[in-house]
Structures are given as structure tokens and as C-alpha cells.
Design a protein around this motif. Sequence first.
Motif, mmCIF file in Angstrom:
data_model
loop_
_atom_site.group_PDB
_atom_site.id
_atom_site.type_symbol
_atom_site.label_atom_id
_atom_site.label_comp_id
_atom_site.label_asym_id
_atom_site.label_seq_id
_atom_site.Cartn_x
_atom_site.Cartn_y
_atom_site.Cartn_z
ATOM 1 N N ILE A 41 34.739 77.945 -40.743
ATOM 2 C CA ILE A 41 35.419 77.071 -41.753
ATOM 3 C C ILE A 41 34.706 75.943 -42.076
ATOM 4 O O ILE A 41 34.625 75.455 -43.499
ATOM 5 N N LEU A 42 34.116 75.265 -41.285
ATOM 6 C CA LEU A 42 33.230 74.069 -41.408
ATOM 7 C C LEU A 42 31.895 74.246 -42.301
ATOM 8 O O LEU A 42 31.367 73.557 -43.070
ATOM 9 N N GLN A 43 31.323 75.500 -42.117
ATOM 10 C CA GLN A 43 30.155 75.959 -42.805
ATOM 11 C C GLN A 43 29.113 74.803 -42.809
ATOM 12 O O GLN A 43 28.764 74.155 -43.497
ATOM 13 N N PRO A 44 28.520 74.878 -41.392
ATOM 14 C CA PRO A 44 27.534 73.880 -41.212
ATOM 15 C C PRO A 44 26.180 74.126 -42.245
ATOM 16 O O PRO A 44 25.580 75.266 -42.354
ATOM 17 N N ARG A 45 25.704 73.113 -42.733
ATOM 18 C CA ARG A 45 24.219 73.010 -43.509
ATOM 19 C C ARG A 45 23.380 72.341 -42.890
ATOM 20 O O ARG A 45 23.499 71.276 -42.274
ATOM 21 N N LYS A 46 22.142 73.118 -43.128
ATOM 22 C CA LYS A 46 20.783 72.414 -42.767
ATOM 23 C C LYS A 46 20.526 71.009 -43.103
ATOM 24 O O LYS A 46 20.861 70.721 -44.329
ATOM 25 N N PRO A 47 20.056 70.141 -42.382
ATOM 26 C CA PRO A 47 19.562 68.744 -42.694
ATOM 27 C C PRO A 47 18.756 68.908 -43.805
ATOM 28 O O PRO A 47 17.880 69.819 -43.967
ATOM 29 N N ARG A 48 18.707 67.727 -44.517
ATOM 30 C CA ARG A 48 17.598 67.787 -45.760
ATOM 31 C C ARG A 48 16.556 66.740 -45.297
ATOM 32 O O ARG A 48 16.881 65.464 -45.218
ATOM 33 N N PHE A 49 15.142 66.976 -45.559
ATOM 34 C CA PHE A 49 14.331 66.116 -45.393
ATOM 35 C C PHE A 49 13.542 65.928 -46.421
ATOM 36 O O PHE A 49 13.215 66.866 -47.380
ATOM 37 N N THR A 50 13.033 64.449 -46.811
ATOM 38 C CA THR A 50 12.050 64.317 -47.907
ATOM 39 C C THR A 50 10.784 63.448 -47.336
ATOM 40 O O THR A 50 11.245 62.536 -46.335
ATOM 41 N N LEU A 51 9.876 63.765 -47.643
ATOM 42 C CA LEU A 51 8.555 62.891 -47.381
ATOM 43 C C LEU A 51 8.384 61.643 -48.460
ATOM 44 O O LEU A 51 8.280 62.207 -49.510
ATOM 45 N N GLN A 52 8.925 60.525 -48.074
ATOM 46 C CA GLN A 52 8.850 59.548 -49.108
ATOM 47 C C GLN A 52 7.437 59.138 -49.590
ATOM 48 O O GLN A 52 7.179 58.970 -50.933
ATOM 49 N N ASP A 53 6.628 58.922 -48.532
ATOM 50 C CA ASP A 53 5.325 58.026 -48.815
ATOM 51 C C ASP A 53 4.321 58.549 -47.682
ATOM 52 O O ASP A 53 4.504 58.848 -46.655
ATOM 53 N N ALA A 54 3.086 58.237 -47.929
ATOM 54 C CA ALA A 54 1.995 58.449 -46.869
ATOM 55 C C ALA A 54 0.878 57.388 -47.245
ATOM 56 O O ALA A 54 0.442 56.989 -48.400
ATOM 57 N N THR A 55 0.801 56.433 -46.048
ATOM 58 C CA THR A 55 -0.156 55.690 -46.097
ATOM 59 C C THR A 55 -1.575 56.092 -45.300
ATOM 60 O O THR A 55 -1.556 56.109 -44.179
ATOM 61 N N ILE A 56 -2.638 55.963 -46.051
ATOM 62 C CA ILE A 56 -3.865 56.715 -45.600
ATOM 63 C C ILE A 56 -4.569 55.238 -45.123
ATOM 64 O O ILE A 56 -5.265 54.287 -45.718
ATOM 65 N N PHE A 57 -4.821 55.326 -43.841
ATOM 66 C CA PHE A 57 -5.798 54.464 -43.268
ATOM 67 C C PHE A 57 -7.222 55.011 -42.929
ATOM 68 O O PHE A 57 -8.279 54.355 -43.076
ATOM 69 N N ASN A 58 -7.311 56.387 -42.873
ATOM 70 C CA ASN A 58 -8.770 56.956 -42.398
ATOM 71 C C ASN A 58 -8.457 58.504 -42.614
ATOM 72 O O ASN A 58 -7.480 58.944 -42.200
ATOM 73 N N GLY A 194 -3.913 45.958 -47.109
ATOM 74 C CA GLY A 194 -5.014 45.648 -46.239
ATOM 75 C C GLY A 194 -5.995 46.479 -46.247
ATOM 76 O O GLY A 194 -6.596 46.751 -47.359
ATOM 77 N N ASN A 195 -6.375 47.180 -45.283
ATOM 78 C CA ASN A 195 -7.231 48.349 -45.398
ATOM 79 C C ASN A 195 -6.881 49.772 -45.367
ATOM 80 O O ASN A 195 -7.689 50.893 -45.267
ATOM 81 N N ALA A 196 -5.739 49.806 -45.897
ATOM 82 C CA ALA A 196 -5.211 51.131 -46.278
ATOM 83 C C ALA A 196 -4.610 51.301 -47.578
ATOM 84 O O ALA A 196 -4.389 50.358 -48.438
ATOM 85 N N VAL A 197 -4.470 52.427 -48.030
ATOM 86 C CA VAL A 197 -3.668 52.829 -49.301
ATOM 87 C C VAL A 197 -2.370 53.634 -49.217
ATOM 88 O O VAL A 197 -2.288 54.667 -48.505
ATOM 89 N N LYS A 198 -1.338 53.072 -49.754
ATOM 90 C CA LYS A 198 -0.169 53.714 -49.800
ATOM 91 C C LYS A 198 0.190 54.457 -51.198
ATOM 92 O O LYS A 198 -0.068 53.898 -52.220
ATOM 93 N N TYR A 199 0.792 55.657 -50.980
ATOM 94 C CA TYR A 199 1.063 56.798 -51.957
ATOM 95 C C TYR A 199 2.395 57.017 -51.823
ATOM 96 O O TYR A 199 2.929 57.574 -50.959
ATOM 97 N N GLN A 200 3.209 56.896 -52.975
ATOM 98 C CA GLN A 200 4.604 57.104 -53.188
ATOM 99 C C GLN A 200 4.600 58.836 -53.523
ATOM 100 O O GLN A 200 3.827 59.090 -54.371
#
Length: 209
Positions: A41-58, A194-200
Motif C-alpha cells: 500500500i505504501l509503495q516504497p520508492r528509492k531515494p534520489r541522489f544528485t551530484l551537486q558539485d565537485a571541487t578539484i584540489f589535485n 584558494g588552490n582549488a577549482v569548484k565546478y557546479q
Amino acid sequence: MSEKACDHHESDRRKIARRCCAGLLIFSFIFLVIILLIWSILQPRKPRFTLQDATIFNLNVSAPNVISTTVQVTVNSRNPNSKIGIYYDRMNVYATYHNQQITYYTVIPPVYQGHKDVNVWSPFIYGNNVPVAPYNGVALGQDKSNGAISLTIKINGRVRWKVGSFISGRYHLHITCPAYIPLGNSKNTGIVIGNAVKYQLSQSCSVNV
């Protein structure tokens, strides 16, 4: 006490034992049916995941078959169920390049996610001098020269579902998030921190339970 009386008492004990076993089986069956009905009756659904950003240090190739990586990723998870909670039990996050793991596992601590709740994690994933196939080291160098790298952020763990006071057994959770990063591209939209770059990224992830 006569032998006939002993046989009579033994027969009574067997009848009581059979009735107890039958009652226990019937109760277990009814309980299982109720749980299955509630679940359907409740019909469980899978959680939804999103990769928001990645910050590259190296992210460097120090030899044809050696890669060093330090990346911070931001991942959010949303529980789409209005009546079912989710227990996340110890999740491991890591990065792959061309289906080869290039970082160590980073552990996300266990957490409970309520109905319609959203959780956000920002783990660091890294690997120092990780050996890879020589062709992957060459390919990574070429991708950087071309201005874009395709990584895959993966999360493996286990989940349990909570319906009222009932908590299910553990289920395997596998999450795959493609991360297309315009690293080395003169026209990239990265933000220097700083010494990293962040990508949305805002990239939806595939989820398997």
C-alpha cells in the motif's frame, strides 16, 4: 501411576505442543501478510541522489600508470516517501576513471532520513600515487589537454526502511554519479577557491537497491 495414565498425560502434552506450534505458525503468517499489505500500500520508492558539485584540489598523472587525486564532492539525497523513513548504514564514496578506481574509500557515517527529508554530504575523496592501467594514465593526460574529464563518483552502502515501528532488513545500495568536469578548459565555468577549482554539476545519479 498406571501405564495407561502416563500414556494419557504424554498424549495431552503432545496435543498442547502441536497446538502451540500451530498457533505460532498462524500468528507468524498473519503478521507477515500484514507487513506485506502495508508495504504494497505504501509503495516504497528509492531515494534520489544528485551530484551537486565537485571541487578539484589535485588530479595529476605523475607517471603513465600513477594518478593522484584530491576531490571534494557535494551529494544530496532526498527521501521521496511520505510515510517511510530510511536508515543509511555506513556508505563508502570513491571515484573511478574509465571503470578503474582512482581513490580510496571515504566513509559517510550512518544517518536516518525522515519522510521527504533531504540530506547533504560533502566528503573528500583522495588517492595518492594510485597505480592504474597505463592506457588510463595516458587517457587522463589527453582528456586534460582536451579540456574535459569524465569521472564517475560511486557510493556503495546498505539501507533499511522504517514503516512506523517496523524496520526492515538491510538492502544493498549502489549509486553512480557521472561527473563531467571541464578541467583545463580555458572557457570553463569553475570557481577558484584558494588552490582549488569548484565546478557546479547538478547531475542526477542512478540508484539501485
